[in-house]
Design an enzyme around this catalytic site. Structure first.
Site, short mmCIF file in Angstrom:
data_model
loop_
_atom_site.label_atom_id
_atom_site.label_comp_id
_atom_site.label_asym_id
_atom_site.label_seq_id
_atom_site.Cartn_x
_atom_site.Cartn_y
_atom_site.Cartn_z
N GLY A 151 1.05 -1.40 -0.14
CA GLY A 151 0.17 -0.40 -0.06
C GLY A 151 0.96 1.11 -0.26
O GLY A 151 2.15 1.03 0.01
N CYS A 152 0.10 2.26 -0.26
CA CYS A 152 1.56 3.61 -0.23
C CYS A 152 1.69 4.74 1.25
O CYS A 152 2.80 4.36 0.83
CB CYS A 152 -0.16 4.89 -1.35
SG CYS A 152 -1.83 4.96 -0.43
#
Length: 346
Positions: A151-152
Site C-alpha cells: 500500500g502507498c
C-alpha cells in the site's frame, strides 16, 4: 516482449500503470479490463491517450479467458476482488502482481480483522510475497508466483523506518507515524468525502486508529526485528491530487549522532536506485510523477526523538511504479526499466 494484462485499468492506479507501461521497452499490453467501461475506448475515458492508445476495454468476465495467453497480470482492484483472479492466474502459470490488498497480509486472521472479510485461499499464501523491493530478496521476488504490491502509506512508512528497526536504533514501542495523502489515494469512484467542495481548503484525519495499512506496516517491521511491533498510525487527507508525506517519530535508543544515522541510512539503501537520502527535508512536489522515495532525517535532542520524513507519489512508488519495479525484478530486467522519470516539480 512481456505480454501484459490489466484488470481495473480505468482507476487512478490502473491508468497510471497503463501510462508507465507504454514507456516500457519490453512490455506489450494485450488487454485492459473494466466492467464499468467495457466496450469503450480507453482514450474515451482518459483523452490524454488519444491517438496513442485507443484500444477498447473489455469486461472482467471476457478478460478471464485471455489470462492464459499472457506472461504477467496486473490487478488494480478494490480489496476482496482480486483473490479469485489470482487463483486463476496461478492455475495458468501466469505471474500476478496485485496492487490491491488481498495478499498483503500473511495471516488470514489479520485480513479478517482489518478488512472484515474472510480470506478464501490461505493455501496460496505460500506462493506469494509482500514485495517492497528495497526490503526483499530479489530471488524471492523472482520465485514468487504472486506479488502483493504494498500500500502507498505502508511504502512511505516502511522505507522511512526500516533502517532504524533493523539497526536497533529506536525504542520499538514508541513509533508514531503521521502521514498525509492527496485525494487520488481514495480512488476514482464517487465518494462525498472526495468531492472538491469537501476537500478543498481543508485537511482532515481519517480512519484514526484503524487504518488498514497499519497491518502491513506492523507485519513488515516485525519481520525486520523478529518480534511483534505495534505502531500508532494516523493518515490525513490534504487538498492535492497526489503525493504522500509521512512523518515518523520514535524515541532514540542510541547515542549516535545525526551524521552517523545518515551514514547508516545511506549504507542501508546503497543498492536501492529509487530511495534518495536527502540532506534537506523532502517535499511531495519533487517526487510527483516519479518512482522515487525521498527521505530526510532530524533529531530532537531535547526530547531524544528521531524524526524521519519520507515523500512518495502515491500512484507511482505507492502503486503502479512499484508494481512495474516488481515486474522488472521478476523477469530479470533492469529494475528501473520504464520508471526512471524524475519528479515533475511544478
Amino acid at each position: 516482449m512481456l505480454k501484459v494484462g490489466i484488470f481495473g485499468a480505468t482507476g487512478y492506479a490502473g491508468q497510471q500503470l497503463v501510462w508507465l507501461l507504454m514507456n516500457h521497452k519490453f512490455s506489450q499490453i494485450e488487454f485492459m479490463a473494466s466492467n464499468t467501461y467495457a466496450g469503450k475506448e480507453f482514450s474515451e475515458i482518459y483523452p490524454n491517450f488519444k491517438n496513442r492508445l485507443d484500444s477498447k476495454l473489455i469486461s472482467i468476465e471476457e478478460a478471464k479467458d485471455k489470462i492464459k495467453d499472457i506472461d504477467v497480470l496486473f490487478l488494480a482492484l478494490p480489496h476482496g476482488k482480486s483473490a479469485d483472479l489470482v487463483k486463476l492466474s496461478v492455475e495458468n502459470s501466469v505471474k500476478v502482481i496485485d496492487l490491491g490488498a488481498d495478499f498483503r497480509l500473511t495471516n488470514p486472521e489479520d485480513f479478517l480483522y482489518w478488512y472484515k472479510m474472510k480470506f478464501n485461499y490461505p493455501e496460496l499464501i505460500k506462493d506469494s510475497i509482500y514485495s517492497l523491493p528495497e526490503l526483499k530478496s530479489k530471488e524471492d521476488i523472482k520465485n514468487a508466483k504472486i506479488i502483493a504490491n504494498p500500500g502507498c502509506y505502508a511504502t512511505a512508512s516502511l522505507l522511512a523506518l526500516a533502517p532504524l528497526v533493523k539497526n536497533k536504533l529506536i525504542d520499538l514501542n514508541s513509533i508514531v507515524i503521521d502521514a498525509k495523502s492527496g485525494v487520488s489515494g481514495a480512488g476514482r469512484s464517487l465518494k462525498v468525502g472526495s468531492l472538491f467542495s469537501e476537500c478543498n481548503e481543508s485537511i482532515k484525519a481519517y480512519s484514526v486508529g484503524n487504518h488498514r495499512h497499519t497491518a502491513e506496516i506492523e507485519q513488515e517491521l516485525s519481520l525486520l526485528e523478529n518480534e511483534k511491533i505495534t505502531t500508532l498510525f494516523t493518515p490525513h487527507l490534504v487538498p492535492m491530487n497526489r503525493g504522500i508525506l509521512a512523518v515518523s517519530y520514535a524515541n532514540l535508543d542510541t547515542s549516535k549522532s545525526l551524521q552517523e544515522i545518515y551514514e547508516i541510512y545511506k549504507d542501508f539503501y546503497k543498492s536501492s536506485y529509487f530511495v534518495r537520502i536527502l540532506d534537506s527535508l523532502p517535499e511531495t512536489r519533487f517526487v510527483k510523477g516519479s518512482n522515487f522515495c525521498d527521505i530526510g532525517i532530524k533529531i530532537d535532542t531535547r526530547t531524544n526523538k528521531i524524526i524521519v520524513i519520507s515523500a512518495i507519489d502515491n500512484l507511482v512508488k505507492g502503486a503502479a511504479g512499484q508494481a512495474i519495479q516488481n515486474m522488472n525484478i521478476s523477469f530479470d530486467l533492469d529494475e528501473f526499466q520504464g520508471i526512471t522519470t524524475l519528479g515533475i516539480n511544478i
